[in-house]
Write an enzyme that holds these catalytic residues in place. Structure first.
Site, PDB file in Angstrom:
ATOM      1  N   LEU A 195     -59.550 -25.505 -10.044  1.00 32.05           N
ATOM      2  CA  LEU A 195     -58.755 -26.413 -10.874  1.00 32.05           C
ATOM      3  C   LEU A 195     -59.114 -27.859 -10.574  1.00 32.05           C
ATOM      4  O   LEU A 195     -59.630 -28.178  -9.506  1.00 32.05           O
ATOM      5  CB  LEU A 195     -57.275 -26.145 -10.600  1.00 32.05           C
ATOM      6  CG  LEU A 195     -56.887 -24.673 -10.835  1.00 32.05           C
ATOM      7  CD1 LEU A 195     -55.668 -24.299 -10.027  1.00 32.05           C
ATOM      8  CD2 LEU A 195     -56.702 -24.412 -12.312  1.00 32.05           C
ATOM      9  N   ASN A 203     -52.624 -29.688 -10.467  1.00 28.40           N
ATOM     10  CA  ASN A 203     -52.905 -28.429 -11.139  1.00 28.40           C
ATOM     11  C   ASN A 203     -52.764 -27.248 -10.188  1.00 28.40           C
ATOM     12  O   ASN A 203     -52.225 -26.214 -10.551  1.00 28.40           O
ATOM     13  CB  ASN A 203     -54.323 -28.443 -11.731  1.00 28.40           C
ATOM     14  CG  ASN A 203     -54.477 -29.475 -12.820  1.00 28.40           C
ATOM     15  OD1 ASN A 203     -55.303 -30.372 -12.728  1.00 28.40           O
ATOM     16  ND2 ASN A 203     -53.660 -29.373 -13.856  1.00 28.40           N
ATOM     17  N   LYS A 253     -65.493 -30.835   2.917  1.00 28.60           N
ATOM     18  CA  LYS A 253     -65.990 -31.275   1.610  1.00 28.60           C
ATOM     19  C   LYS A 253     -65.824 -32.782   1.434  1.00 28.60           C
ATOM     20  O   LYS A 253     -66.733 -33.487   0.992  1.00 28.60           O
ATOM     21  CB  LYS A 253     -65.207 -30.535   0.514  1.00 28.60           C
ATOM     22  CG  LYS A 253     -65.338 -31.085  -0.906  1.00 28.60           C
ATOM     23  CD  LYS A 253     -66.609 -30.630  -1.594  1.00 28.60           C
ATOM     24  CE  LYS A 253     -66.789 -31.271  -2.968  1.00 28.60           C
ATOM     25  NZ  LYS A 253     -66.015 -30.641  -4.026  1.00 28.60           N
TER      26      LYS A 253
END
Lengths: 335, 335, 335, 335
Positions: D102, D107, D208
């Site tokens: 998403l 979300n 990340k």
């Protein structure tokens, strides 16, 4: 909402409005006269700022219902005859006007929405004023929850620091429904000399955050300019004088100069003791950063100022006044 | 140096000092009365700034010896009866007080030390005042060369822009031997309302550079804070009002606000026309950068401000006022 | 220029070219065989870098004419039978190929253009190679002066540090007339494993400066990313491994990781001893800043990296390796 | 948790592990053979990334239960015979392994905790893998809620972009209980060539974020260094070559060079089309900023990189590849 106005003592509010325009001396007289008619005000959070703010409400004749997570913080008020509650919910049961003054967004959420929070017992029509400096999006969220309970929420962060809190000269930046501003102002004017209406809920926080971001930027800028000038051979006092006559002039250069010896009575002339701590400035810049990210507003200098104060916190400047950035830029450290 | 004082008209200087304290109207009268006694003053560099500065010297009754690389720049002065020289050397031969107003360090070096430069013909005891904004180390270098010729060099950069140049309200920041300051002040006071002595040669430049660096920082900071507030729902005029009552207050927020519609009579309300161009600010920040590097002074915000103005120059803002950084930060561009 | 080629031993250069392509062992053999035919090479500046560089020239059979402002620096060479000169001019009288390795722009100007500088006695056709890292505009200026004397100037700054200087594995970035590159390469290949031709005079400096600016940026970036990850709960070695497999990979993360314990044999695992000092990085970033200002190139991160290293120098990191920026960002300092 | 392993098909996982080590060709054969034994996998979010990821799961023989807020996004899967659910809750009822992909934190919160969210119907022992790139603190919050329902949550954001999603070469950075990693890896290995275990829940996001922050910094640094070099007279290809042989080397210089014409097959040689959009980089930097603020980690360059990408979004670069920062720094814009 008409009913709620009665709860908050609309009558006293009306005369108070005009009272604000009288000189301080007569105001005090008015206060003592009106004391009998005042309904109690809740006050949650009695730290460095909350303590003197609550005292100013007392001086203006408001009976208080107090709460702090540290019971000791309520002691001196209890001894002065004020009532201490057992939880924020308990405050909400006993008072329909409440002021909260808390250190972080998380604290505000806990005090309003927590297991024993204000919302558990808030009365319809109550006026809840949060003077904490927190994330505007949290203010908006709290306002929604408060509204569901039929009460009114306003954000009203302050500027001016502990000194202004003591002398009742804080500036309040108030966000919320405009119709309720006068009701908030009645209380806030006891603690501050400027009560500014900023717009919808959250805009008080935004105004505070924008001011403090600009303050941080111009303070660091002043420190850099003064340091560059001094290292290039200019006398600090002379340089400050030139800046203050010129377009570089700012509050940080003319009222709160960060260079020791340039001005009296400011933290820089007192080894950066007192004033507005570096940690607090870093916190406010974190809020500015969040607001900028969520509104997608570029803040190049604001963001760098944030990181500089973040570094300073890691280097032993946490409790020093934020003007100590001048010292941080200098070659030799003195602590 | 006593002899040189005679050359520069010590007598007229003395009365002038008192004249400065009289109201403008009577000053004009005094000027015309004293005209006969004044020796000519050289003026090199008749651009946007030099032109009105030279005219103000004329108004105060000083006969001029003029030079500019573009002969057309001298035309209107010639038509008004002033004398035009063929080179800086030629000016130095005809005048023992010379003011130079040039765009860059390289231009100053050329005008003083070039093949037809002032130093080729400078008279002993002459007073050479460079009002260009240039690298302080170049000012010091020029001062050394001038001193070798038995003359006096002072750096005297200005702030205030074209408007102040026209109205004679510039601020001069003067570096050089203190004994010669009064002599410089006689001339500079015809063109500016503030003539500040800053210290040894080069310190005038340093003061100017420090001021403009702080100005750039607080202007960008103001633009960022105003933009963040507006995007978060605050009314621009109200936000400006709050900042100006609070610790975020600075010249860029209260006198030269960068947001269109907040103030009248500033470039932001005139599509950023006029004022102080972005290119010029980038140039001054380049000088600040050089000084910081050579004195090893950290300028975190100053350096970033420099790069921001550098970017703006590359993006079509070169000739706009430097307050257009507000526009640069906004989502939609309008040019 | 044909005549000058003879002076520099065109014959030995020709075989040397092919010699470079042979394995190191046979090269040494070749060197000793060719010793007799080599004309002396001047070497000025025998500091941390110059000393091992000069020794590598000796090992390749070049007789040296040496000079350093500190006579002691020449002692060990003298004891080894090399000739010591009394000034740069004296070196220029005795050798028609000279390598200079000096700390700053000012030193290069002095050694070339000073009262007893190379230019006072340089022979026509001489090859002057400056391996100092200095302002490219100074390199260009020196090249012009050298050219006026009928000699050739090349800038050839190095990367690789003291270790590479000792092992003869420096990288040289060479700017100058392309026709003379082979002649320069003959000497430089004795001291470095990479000799890169970059273009016109000054481009060697530019390449060096651009590399070091990018290095500083990616080193600080690596330190920030590693610190953020560690403080958020990631294992340092694992994070380094992930970065090095991903798009964040850079020399600072995979070859010279700044976090103690992540890699062996790098300064971060040796208390940031050795390596490339913070002061030297700050100096190179100052050169990058100057070049960016004069070419009007925006360097937002480069400029901030400069200021960060500037701060570190002021905070006790001057002599530590530049990867100590990781330590600088951490909460607790350990020195 | 033993029971849950059965639900997720422990048997097929075991052979799959060994299958991963076989060459691609034989793996395909194995996949088709094993198809019958596979239990369905839920997939929520079929955008640019989710679509090709889901297809790779299909290719590996997993029957899918699909959901997307835009029903059209499911159409081609439906036509291929896959089952479409009416809500995330519906997916959770029909599948005990679910992957979500998403765009934002909000979300993810909606899909997991919303009115028709996964948590409304999640089965005990289910494995929920969120491959969205979101705030690590949101991942931790979701994990707590999932755990309360007796299920397992892992964060597994990806790097590699749309191209890698199509070719099944994504890198997954996985955070969560280590015992469940093998189960997650079974599915993720169908979509990516690297599946890295990072530690506790949230660390996948952190890895990340740290990688992308360093990537943004080194990309802007590369753009600045290349631009400075080019403006100073260096050939772009030569400069890239020098950097890539030296300590300035990074993924942005050697694999994804931002200067048009230096490399083939990268966005810079295709007018910055395709690749990783500037908006997405700005979003990831916003997450880095939040993490840095909450962990009080100074990110000076990271923070400035964030603001630069923020500016670029406001200036028309939103949909261009993030290497277009080179174009943004150049004098002449070409769009």
């Amino acid at each position: 909402m008409a009913a709620s106005l009665g709860l908050r003592g609309a009558a006293s509010r009306l005369w108070y409005w005009s009272g604000r325009r009288r000189p301080a001396a007569s105001l005090a007289a008015v206060c003592s006269r009106s004391m009998a008619s005042k309904t109690p005000v809740g006050f949650i959070g009695l730290g460095n700022m909350g303590n003197p703010m609550a005292k100013n409400l007392m001086k203006h004749g408001y009976p208080l219902i107090l709460y702090d997570v540290f019971p000791d913080a309520c002691k001196e008020f209890q001894e002065a005859g004020e009532q201490v509650a057992s939880s924020p919910a308990d405050v909400a049961e006993k008072a329909d006007r409440i002021i909260t003054m808390l250190p972080t967004s998380m604290n505000s959420i806990e005090v309003y929405s927590g297991a024993n929070g204000i919302l558990k017992k808030v009365k319809k029509g109550s006026l809840l004023i949060d003077s904490s400096t927190i994330d505007p999006s949290v203010s908006k969220e709290l306002a929604k929850e408060v509204e569901k309970m039929g009460a009114v929420f306003m954000d009203a962060p302050v500027s001016g620091g502990v000194g202004a809190a003591r002398s009742g000269n804080l500036t309040f930046m108030v966000g919320g429904v405009e119709d309720e501003f006068a009701a908030a102002q009645e209380l806030l004017a006891c603690m501050g000399s400027n009560v500014m209406y900023c717009g919808a809920v959250g805009t008080g926080q935004v105004a505070k955050i924008c001011n403090n971001m600009l303050l941080a930027i111009s303070m660091i800028g002043t420190a850099e300019a003064m340091n560059l000038g001094i290292r290039s051979g200019l006398d600090p006092k002379l340089l400050a004088k030139i800046l203050n006559m010129s377009s570089g002039r700012c509050w940080s250069s003319d009222t709160y100069n960060p260079v020791p010896g340039v001005m009296d009575g400011v933290p820089s002339s007192n080894n950066y003791q007192g004033g507005f701590g570096t940690t607090l400035m870093a916190k406010d810049l974190g809020l500015a950063q969040n607001s900028a990210t969520s509104t997608k507003s570029p803040i190049l200098l604001g963001s760098l100022a944030h990181q500089i104060y973040r570094m300073m916190c890691a280097k032993g400047y946490s409790t020093k006044d934020f003007s100590s950035v001048f010292q941080y830029l200098r070659e030799e450290e003195t602590f």
